[in-house]
Design a protein around this motif. Structure first.
Motif, PDB file in Angstrom:
ATOM      1  N   ALA A 135       0.830  -1.212   0.000  1.00 51.56           N
ATOM      2  CA  ALA A 135       0.000   0.000   0.000  1.00 51.56           C
ATOM      3  C   ALA A 135       0.858   1.254   0.000  1.00 51.56           C
ATOM      4  N   ALA A 136       1.959   1.247   0.767  1.00 48.60           N
ATOM      5  CA  ALA A 136       2.833   2.419   0.812  1.00 48.60           C
ATOM      6  C   ALA A 136       3.388   2.730  -0.573  1.00 48.60           C
ATOM      7  N   LEU A 137       3.843   1.713  -1.275  1.00 51.76           N
ATOM      8  CA  LEU A 137       4.391   1.916  -2.609  1.00 51.76           C
ATOM      9  C   LEU A 137       3.308   2.332  -3.597  1.00 51.76           C
ATOM     10  N   ARG A 138       2.213   1.612  -3.580  1.00 56.61           N
ATOM     11  CA  ARG A 138       1.144   1.896  -4.547  1.00 56.61           C
ATOM     12  C   ARG A 138       0.558   3.292  -4.319  1.00 56.61           C
ATOM     13  N   ASP A 139       0.213   3.601  -3.065  1.00 55.06           N
ATOM     14  CA  ASP A 139      -0.385   4.902  -2.770  1.00 55.06           C
ATOM     15  C   ASP A 139       0.632   6.035  -2.867  1.00 55.06           C
ATOM     16  N   ALA A 146       2.871   5.858   2.522  1.00 51.01           N
ATOM     17  CA  ALA A 146       2.874   6.437   1.178  1.00 51.01           C
ATOM     18  C   ALA A 146       3.480   7.831   1.144  1.00 51.01           C
ATOM     19  N   ASP A 147       3.334   8.594   2.243  1.00 53.24           N
ATOM     20  CA  ASP A 147       3.881   9.946   2.246  1.00 53.24           C
ATOM     21  C   ASP A 147       5.399   9.933   2.164  1.00 53.24           C
ATOM     22  N   VAL A 148       6.031   8.944   2.806  1.00 53.69           N
ATOM     23  CA  VAL A 148       7.486   8.795   2.706  1.00 53.69           C
ATOM     24  C   VAL A 148       7.872   8.426   1.277  1.00 53.69           C
ATOM     25  N   VAL A 149       7.176   7.456   0.723  1.00 49.90           N
ATOM     26  CA  VAL A 149       7.483   7.015  -0.637  1.00 49.90           C
ATOM     27  C   VAL A 149       7.354   8.169  -1.618  1.00 49.90           C
ATOM     28  N   ALA A 150       6.281   8.930  -1.515  1.00 51.01           N
ATOM     29  CA  ALA A 150       6.066  10.043  -2.442  1.00 51.01           C
ATOM     30  C   ALA A 150       7.157  11.094  -2.306  1.00 51.01           C
ATOM     31  N   ARG A 151       7.589  11.367  -1.084  1.00 54.14           N
ATOM     32  CA  ARG A 151       8.632  12.375  -0.873  1.00 54.14           C
ATOM     33  C   ARG A 151       9.957  11.932  -1.487  1.00 54.14           C
ATOM     34  N   VAL A 152      10.313  10.666  -1.292  1.00 53.14           N
ATOM     35  CA  VAL A 152      11.604  10.182  -1.784  1.00 53.14           C
ATOM     36  C   VAL A 152      11.589  10.016  -3.301  1.00 53.14           C
ATOM     37  N   THR A 153      10.489   9.534  -3.862  1.00 58.04           N
ATOM     38  CA  THR A 153      10.437   9.415  -5.316  1.00 58.04           C
ATOM     39  C   THR A 153      10.515  10.785  -5.972  1.00 58.04           C
ATOM     40  N   ALA A 154       9.846  11.775  -5.412  1.00 57.90           N
ATOM     41  CA  ALA A 154       9.917  13.131  -5.984  1.00 57.90           C
ATOM     42  C   ALA A 154      11.348  13.650  -5.980  1.00 57.90           C
TER      43      ALA A 154
END
Length: 199
Positions: free
Chosen positions: A44-48, A117-125
């Motif tokens: 879910a973290a990765l997908r979201d 997901a918020d961590v994933v989104a921050r690092v991918t950005a």
């Protein structure tokens, strides 16, 4: 590639959940921990967080995911040589990602259940914005996950991923990694042992 309005499309990032280990210290494969809750959380973290597809790397639970409750729409791959170390799992995940349109991968172990997901989104950005396409989460000055890697690095990471090193050997020699502080979002702690019941 340029889309019809003249802008470049958003990068595609595949998510890889490393869930192949036997979890010796935990007492069972961590893919099964808490009834599969950790695995569902990582997916879910990765997908979201914007990753598509999400690929789960299995190992100790067997070549078919019959023992694992994979979330709908999740891809999986079995690392036949999983017992040789983390590197085998990472290589299997990278091979699977190479068969997708992904420009990046975001790598997460199954045992960091408070990373969302918020961590994933921050690092991918951060990785998308970095010239090198490399970024990782940092929690209280300690490197953590996810680690996001542009496809221009995949071959080198694959070659360096042996035994238990994962991507560490390659990344340690690259001074252009963007470290993304995520203390405000999660602890980033990995879980090696079952929780101790309170008396």
């Amino acid at each position: 590639m340029v889309v019809s309005d003249g802008t470049a499309p958003d990068p595609v990032c595949a998510g890889i959940v490393l869930a192949a280990g036997a979890g010796t210290r935990y007492g069972m494969p961590k893919a099964l921990a808490e009834g599969g809750a950790w695995l569902r959380s990582a997916v879910a973290a990765l997908r979201d967080g914007g990753c598509d597809p999400v690929i789960v790397v299995l190992g100790a639970t067997g070549p078919a995911p019959t023992a694992v409750d994979l979330p709908d729409g999740t891809d999986y791959v079995w690392a036949a040589d999983w017992a040789t170390g983390l590197g085998a799992s990472l290589r299997a995940g990278l091979r699977a990602a190479a068969g997708t349109p992904a420009d990046y991968v975001a790598i997460m172990p199954v045992d960091t259940p408070d990373v969302g997901a918020d961590v994933v989104a921050r690092v991918t950005a951060a990785a998308f914005a970095a010239p090198t396409g490399l970024a990782r989460a940092v929690f209280h000055t300690t490197p953590g996950h996810p680690v996001v890697i542009s496809n221009k690095h995949w071959t080198s990471v694959y070659q360096a991923a042996v035994r238990d090193s994962g991507a560490r050997t390659y990344l340690a020699g690259n001074n252009d990694m963007v470290c993304v502080t995520c203390d405000d979002l999660a602890t980033g702690d990995d879980r090696d042992f079952p929780a101790t019941p309170h008396a």
